[in-house]
Scaffold this active site. Structure first.
Site, PDB file in Angstrom:
ATOM      1  N   ARG A  24     -12.055   3.396   8.462  1.00  0.00           N
ATOM      2  CA  ARG A  24     -12.493   2.226  10.137  1.00  0.00           C
ATOM      3  C   ARG A  24     -13.732   1.734  10.108  1.00  0.00           C
ATOM      4  NH1 ARG A  24      -6.641   1.672  12.861  1.00  0.00           N
ATOM      5  NH2 ARG A  24      -5.905   0.618  10.307  1.00  0.00           N
ATOM      6  N   ARG A  63      -1.883  -9.254  11.525  1.00  0.00           N
ATOM      7  CA  ARG A  63      -1.989  -8.117  11.237  1.00  0.00           C
ATOM      8  C   ARG A  63      -3.026  -8.582   9.812  1.00  0.00           C
ATOM      9  NH1 ARG A  63       3.898  -6.229   9.600  1.00  0.00           N
ATOM     10  NH2 ARG A  63       4.690  -5.762  11.301  1.00  0.00           N
ATOM     11  N   LYS A 118       0.759  -1.244  -0.306  1.00  0.00           N
ATOM     12  CA  LYS A 118      -0.369  -0.548   0.166  1.00  0.00           C
ATOM     13  C   LYS A 118       0.729   1.407  -0.080  1.00  0.00           C
ATOM     14  CE  LYS A 118      -2.524  -0.063   3.836  1.00  0.00           C
ATOM     15  NZ  LYS A 118      -3.761   0.773   4.863  1.00  0.00           N
ATOM     16  N   ARG A 134      14.486  -8.120   9.636  1.00  0.00           N
ATOM     17  CA  ARG A 134      13.645  -8.143  10.662  1.00  0.00           C
ATOM     18  C   ARG A 134      12.689  -8.563  12.051  1.00  0.00           C
ATOM     19  NH1 ARG A 134      10.039  -3.627   7.041  1.00  0.00           N
ATOM     20  NH2 ARG A 134       8.826  -4.294   8.925  1.00  0.00           N
ATOM     21  N   ARG A 168      11.725 -12.949   4.148  1.00  0.00           N
ATOM     22  CA  ARG A 168      12.516 -12.068   3.311  1.00  0.00           C
ATOM     23  C   ARG A 168      14.270 -11.340   4.785  1.00  0.00           C
ATOM     24  NH1 ARG A 168       8.305  -7.449   3.051  1.00  0.00           N
ATOM     25  NH2 ARG A 168       8.330  -6.620   5.530  1.00  0.00           N
TER      26      ARG A 168
END
Ligand SMILES: [Zn+2]
Length: 214
Positions: free
Chosen positions: A87, A171, A13, A160, A126
């Site tokens: 939202r 999420r 996004k 990360r 990743r």
């Protein structure tokens, strides 16, 4: 043109919003950024935000809508990209009124659709070169020589800590729970456009452009 950009974290996004800003002169209105800057700026709405957040409570629909109202004037921009807002249905209805007062409306609601399993694979694999930040992936893009960065020859890599399966699933669940419920409101108005968020950045960009230019 005013649009709402929806999609779970990891759908790209941010990248697409930035491209729309640069390519079309639109401006991204992120409620997260707005709440942070309002807090710091100490505007009347900002002071209310600070009081609520300091109590550890969620900022109400009314406050968020007031904050959005403060940022709706476009200046030189050609339109707004709403990110993280609305939202809830009350927020969506408030936004409709705020835009109407300015002779505007939501033209498109673009949802970047992702496949959760594929997203988990992509994100958890990743890693980046510690030195030049070149991106790699366990399954999709290993360095040509194992343990050596293709770009700078560095031999240290970083992951990360939040790039793990649990974080991705949490999420996704948050997205389904907090953001996705607004879709039926806009679906009833025929405004929802779905884009395959798993496609390449260029393909996603082309699909969004096709909707915005239609
Ligand atoms: Zn490197």
């Amino acid at each position: 043109m005013d649009i709402i950009l929806l999609g779970p974290p990891g759908a790209g996004k941010g990248t697409q919003a930035k491209r729309l800003e640069e390519g079309r002169g639109m401006i991204q209105l992120s409620t997260g950024d707005m709440l942070r800057s309002a807090r710091e700026a100490g505007t009347p709405v900002g002071l209310r935000v600070r009081a609520v957040m300091d109590r550890g409570e969620l900022v109400s629909d009314a406050i968020v809508s007031a904050l959005i109202g403060e940022h709706l004037d476009l200046g030189g921009a050609t339109g707004a990209i709403f990110d993280g807002y609305p939202r809830t249905q009350p927020q969506a209805e408030a936004l409709e009124i705020l835009l109407e007062e300015r002779g505007r409306k939501i033209d498109h609601v673009v949802e970047l659709v992702v496949d959760e399993e594929e997203l988990v694979t992509r994100i958890t694999g990743r890693f980046t070169c510690a030195k030049c930040k070149a991106p790699y992936h366990d399954e999709l893009h290993q360095p040509k020589v194992t343990g050596v960065c293709d770009i700078c020859g560095g031999t240290e890599f970083r992951r990360r800590p939040d790039d793990n399966e649990q974080t991705v699933r949490t999420r996704m669940a948050e997205y389904r729970e907090k953001t996705a419920p607004i879709l039926p409101f806009y679906e009833a108005k025929g405004l929802v456009r779905r884009v395959d968020g798993m496609a390449s950045v260029e393909q996603v960009a082309a699909a969004i452009d096709a909707f915005l230019d239609s």
